[in-house]
Write a protein that holds these residues in place. Structure first.
Motif, short mmCIF file in Angstrom:
data_model
loop_
_atom_site.label_atom_id
_atom_site.label_comp_id
_atom_site.label_asym_id
_atom_site.label_seq_id
_atom_site.Cartn_x
_atom_site.Cartn_y
_atom_site.Cartn_z
N LYS A 33 -31.23 -42.71 12.02
CA LYS A 33 -30.24 -42.44 11.24
C LYS A 33 -30.46 -40.86 10.80
CE LYS A 33 -27.58 -45.81 10.93
NZ LYS A 33 -26.47 -45.64 11.57
N GLN A 34 -31.74 -40.27 10.87
CA GLN A 34 -31.85 -38.91 10.39
C GLN A 34 -31.64 -37.87 11.62
OE1 GLN A 34 -36.12 -39.62 9.56
NE2 GLN A 34 -35.73 -38.96 7.35
N ALA A 35 -31.80 -38.43 12.75
CA ALA A 35 -31.33 -37.81 14.07
C ALA A 35 -29.85 -37.77 14.35
CB ALA A 35 -31.91 -38.58 15.47
N GLU A 36 -29.17 -38.91 13.72
CA GLU A 36 -28.03 -38.96 13.93
C GLU A 36 -27.07 -37.83 12.88
OE1 GLU A 36 -24.73 -42.43 12.49
OE2 GLU A 36 -26.34 -43.09 13.46
N ILE A 37 -27.81 -37.75 11.61
CA ILE A 37 -27.27 -36.74 10.43
C ILE A 37 -27.42 -35.28 11.33
CG2 ILE A 37 -27.94 -35.47 8.49
CD1 ILE A 37 -28.89 -38.49 7.61
N LEU A 38 -28.75 -34.95 11.80
CA LEU A 38 -28.78 -33.91 12.46
C LEU A 38 -27.94 -33.24 13.82
CD1 LEU A 38 -32.67 -33.87 12.15
CD2 LEU A 38 -31.05 -32.11 10.94
N LYS A 39 -27.64 -34.29 14.50
CA LYS A 39 -26.80 -34.26 15.60
C LYS A 39 -25.17 -33.82 15.14
CE LYS A 39 -28.94 -37.11 19.00
NZ LYS A 39 -28.98 -38.47 19.66
N ALA A 40 -24.92 -34.45 13.82
CA ALA A 40 -23.66 -34.42 13.29
C ALA A 40 -23.71 -32.93 12.65
CB ALA A 40 -23.44 -35.44 12.28
N VAL A 41 -24.68 -32.38 12.20
CA VAL A 41 -24.63 -31.13 11.57
C VAL A 41 -24.18 -30.04 12.71
CG1 VAL A 41 -26.05 -29.60 10.59
CG2 VAL A 41 -26.09 -31.78 9.61
N ARG A 42 -24.96 -30.42 13.74
CA ARG A 42 -24.66 -29.59 14.93
C ARG A 42 -23.47 -29.41 15.50
NH1 ARG A 42 -23.12 -26.89 18.51
NH2 ARG A 42 -23.85 -26.40 20.45
N LYS A 43 -22.69 -30.71 15.58
CA LYS A 43 -21.30 -30.75 15.91
C LYS A 43 -20.25 -30.69 15.18
CE LYS A 43 -22.79 -33.83 19.57
NZ LYS A 43 -22.70 -35.26 20.28
#
Length: 153
Positions: A33-43
């Motif tokens: 879920k943390q990885a998902e958050i960081l990918k969302a910040v990028r996109k």
């Protein structure tokens, strides 16, 4: 909540691969879920994360701040806030200071209680305020705003 304005011309490998950069270069352990958050910040320009207490949102936010500064060569600003000074200094910025200390040679710059200055145009600052005007005056093509515990702000 995280709001970014990325898109500067000086992006680095870190910009395109936030999770990989944070894991391999910064040595930070992220769960899915943390990885998902960081990918969302990028996109996305705006990311809001709603979850239970103790799920790692603050740690993910700290990783995002350091990643953001490392993503742009010439200039990047990260501004962080939380409802109280204690939450800014003792929670979010404790994590940022820890990540910086473990990666000082890579990240560079100097860290204080609530600031990390990599260069005069690449820095992060944290503060708590009840006056929205304090957020004015920060200008950059690559600016990230992090609101930890947004429900209390």
């Amino acid at each position: 909540m995280v709001e970014g304005g990325g898109g500067g011309v000086e992006e680095t490998w870190a910009w395109d691969h936030p999770v990989e950069f944070i894991r391999s270069e910064l040595g930070c352990n992220l769960w899915s879920k943390q990885a998902e958050i960081l990918k969302a910040v990028r996109k996305s320009k705006r990311v809001a994360v709603r979850s239970c207490n103790g799920s790692g949102k603050t740690y993910a936010a700290a990783c995002a701040v350091v990643w953001w500064l490392m993503s742009f060569r010439d200039s990047a600003i990260a501004i962080t806030t939380a409802p109280t000074e204690r939450q800014v200094k003792d929670l979010l910025w404790r994590e940022i200071r820890h990540i910086h200390a473990a990666n000082a040679a890579l990240v560079g710059g100097t860290a204080s209680q609530t600031a990390l200055e990599v260069s005069p145009r690449r820095y992060a600052k944290g503060f708590s305020t009840d006056a929205p005007e304090r957020f004015q005056g920060f200008h950059d093509a690559n600016i990230l705003f992090v609101v930890d515990e947004a429900s209390g702000v």
